[in-house]
Design a protein around this motif. Structure first.
Motif, PDB file in Angstrom:
ATOM      1  N   TYR A  29      -5.127 117.157 -34.686  1.00 10.36           N
ATOM      2  CA  TYR A  29      -4.096 117.214 -35.725  1.00 10.36           C
ATOM      3  C   TYR A  29      -3.330 115.889 -35.743  1.00 10.36           C
ATOM      4  O   TYR A  29      -2.351 115.718 -35.006  1.00 10.36           O
ATOM      5  N   ASP A  31      -1.183 114.603 -37.615  1.00 12.91           N
ATOM      6  CA  ASP A  31       0.223 114.638 -38.013  1.00 12.91           C
ATOM      7  C   ASP A  31       1.094 115.431 -37.039  1.00 12.91           C
ATOM      8  O   ASP A  31       2.144 115.960 -37.415  1.00 12.91           O
ATOM      9  N   LYS A  33       3.152 114.610 -34.904  1.00 16.70           N
ATOM     10  CA  LYS A  33       4.528 114.132 -34.748  1.00 16.70           C
ATOM     11  C   LYS A  33       5.494 114.861 -35.677  1.00 16.70           C
ATOM     12  O   LYS A  33       6.709 114.845 -35.462  1.00 16.70           O
ATOM     13  N   GLU A  34       4.966 115.494 -36.717  1.00 15.23           N
ATOM     14  CA  GLU A  34       5.808 116.222 -37.667  1.00 15.23           C
ATOM     15  C   GLU A  34       6.247 117.586 -37.145  1.00 15.23           C
ATOM     16  O   GLU A  34       7.166 118.203 -37.678  1.00 15.23           O
ATOM     17  N   ILE A  35       5.568 118.077 -36.107  1.00 18.03           N
ATOM     18  CA  ILE A  35       5.831 119.424 -35.606  1.00 18.03           C
ATOM     19  C   ILE A  35       7.149 119.469 -34.842  1.00 18.03           C
ATOM     20  O   ILE A  35       7.479 118.562 -34.076  1.00 18.03           O
ATOM     21  N   LYS A  36       7.883 120.552 -35.039  1.00 15.60           N
ATOM     22  CA  LYS A  36       9.108 120.821 -34.264  1.00 15.60           C
ATOM     23  C   LYS A  36       8.848 122.005 -33.342  1.00 15.60           C
ATOM     24  O   LYS A  36       8.103 122.923 -33.675  1.00 15.60           O
ATOM     25  N   GLN A  39       7.795 125.961 -34.292  1.00 14.06           N
ATOM     26  CA  GLN A  39       7.217 126.172 -35.621  1.00 14.06           C
ATOM     27  C   GLN A  39       5.850 126.854 -35.515  1.00 14.06           C
ATOM     28  O   GLN A  39       5.285 126.998 -34.434  1.00 14.06           O
ATOM     29  N   GLY A  60       2.089 114.132 -30.359  1.00 12.46           N
ATOM     30  CA  GLY A  60       2.141 113.214 -31.479  1.00 12.46           C
ATOM     31  C   GLY A  60       1.369 111.947 -31.208  1.00 12.46           C
ATOM     32  O   GLY A  60       0.776 111.350 -32.115  1.00 12.46           O
ATOM     33  N   ASN A  99      14.730 123.109 -32.807  1.00  8.74           N
ATOM     34  CA  ASN A  99      15.546 121.909 -33.007  1.00  8.74           C
ATOM     35  C   ASN A  99      16.960 122.277 -33.466  1.00  8.74           C
ATOM     36  O   ASN A  99      17.873 121.461 -33.417  1.00  8.74           O
TER      37      ASN A  99
END
Length: 269
Positions: A29, A31, A33-36, A39, A60, A99
């Motif tokens: 995956y 992307d 770095k977009e995960i919080k 989620q 990330g 977050n």
């Protein structure tokens, strides 16, 4: 216009058996770095269906995400037939994560029941690797029996550096730990004190477990605004359109899955 519910295809990097019905899937995956923390994503198979799965860990830098998947239905049955190198469609990440919780300089208590350890695993890793971010971390885990204990090796590492209570409903734990429900051990947590101004409590697990565990903390004096719960529900669209995850006027996929107890105490069903 971008189709917000159109999945993209990703390669499965690794599959690890955790229990007889729970496997850990690592998926490429880029992307990540977009995960919080906290989620979820929608995993799907063409002509079979789609299911929401919490992100249990991610990198990330290396571009992967992990999912603890339990074999409980048509979609997950088919996912269990996949092998490393196969492609799986996914979309997301979705929802409000941990977050929202201000852990900086706080005493953090994390309580997880069964597979509820999956949504908080990445957060625990983060705090464990960056202990200077918090004042202290304490963990309370509950499982049905020794065979159902997830992430045993990681649990053993976490408890070398953080106070932990590990309990099972029956039998013995890894080293003959406590027997009983997690609610019985809330008063025994080291970070419980008369002053809760710097405490944040995170609870994840089955609905009844979360309900009574949150009540236990509140009865012991922890303010509701310092308690957080993560809901697991059937998210069909994940974008607030279908209403499958709706509780009263709240859409869990959009407003959660992580909720403050000031709101969550009226949502438990």
């Amino acid at each position: 216009m971008e189709n917000i519910i159109m999945p993209k295809s990703y390669k499965i990097l690794n599959i690890k058996k955790m229990t007889d019905i729970e496997y850990l899937f690592r998926v490429e995956y880029p992307d990540a770095k977009e995960i919080k923390f906290g989620q979820f994503m929608q995993l799907s198979l063409p002509k079979v269906g789609e299911c929401p799965i919490s992100v249990t860990d991610f990198s990330g830098d290396d571009g992967w995400a992990e999912f603890l998947i339990r074999k409980v239905g048509v979609v997950t049955d088919e996912i269990f037939e996949l092998k490393p190198g196969d492609i799986i469609p996914m979309r997301g990440p979705y929802g409000k994560g941990f977050n929202q919780v201000d852990i900086n300089g706080k005493r953090v208590i994390i309580v997880a029941g069964g597979s509820g350890i999956a949504p908080v695993r990445s957060l625990i890793h983060h705090i464990d690797r960056n202990p200077d971010k918090v004042k202290a971390l304490e963990l309370l885990f509950g499982f049905k029996d020794e065979k159902s204990i997830l992430f045993k090796d990681e649990i053993m590492e976490w408890r070398k550096r953080n106070p932990m209570i590990l309990t099972v409903d029956k039998g013995c734990g890894i080293d003959g730990e406590c027997v009983g429900l997690v609610t019985e051990y809330v008063p025994q947590l080291r970070l419980m004190s008369d002053n809760f101004n710097d405490v944040e409590v995170i609870i994840v697990g089955p609905p009844n477990m979360m309900k009574y565990t949150a009540m236990s903390f509140e009865e012991l004096g922890v303010p509701a605004e310092r308690i957080w719960l993560s809901f697991e529900r059937k998210m069909s669209c994940a974008v607030g359109k279908c209403g499958h995850c709706r509780i009263d006027e709240v859409y869990v996929c959009l407003d959660g899955p992580v909720f403050n107890y000031t709101k969550a105490k009226y949502m438990l069903d």
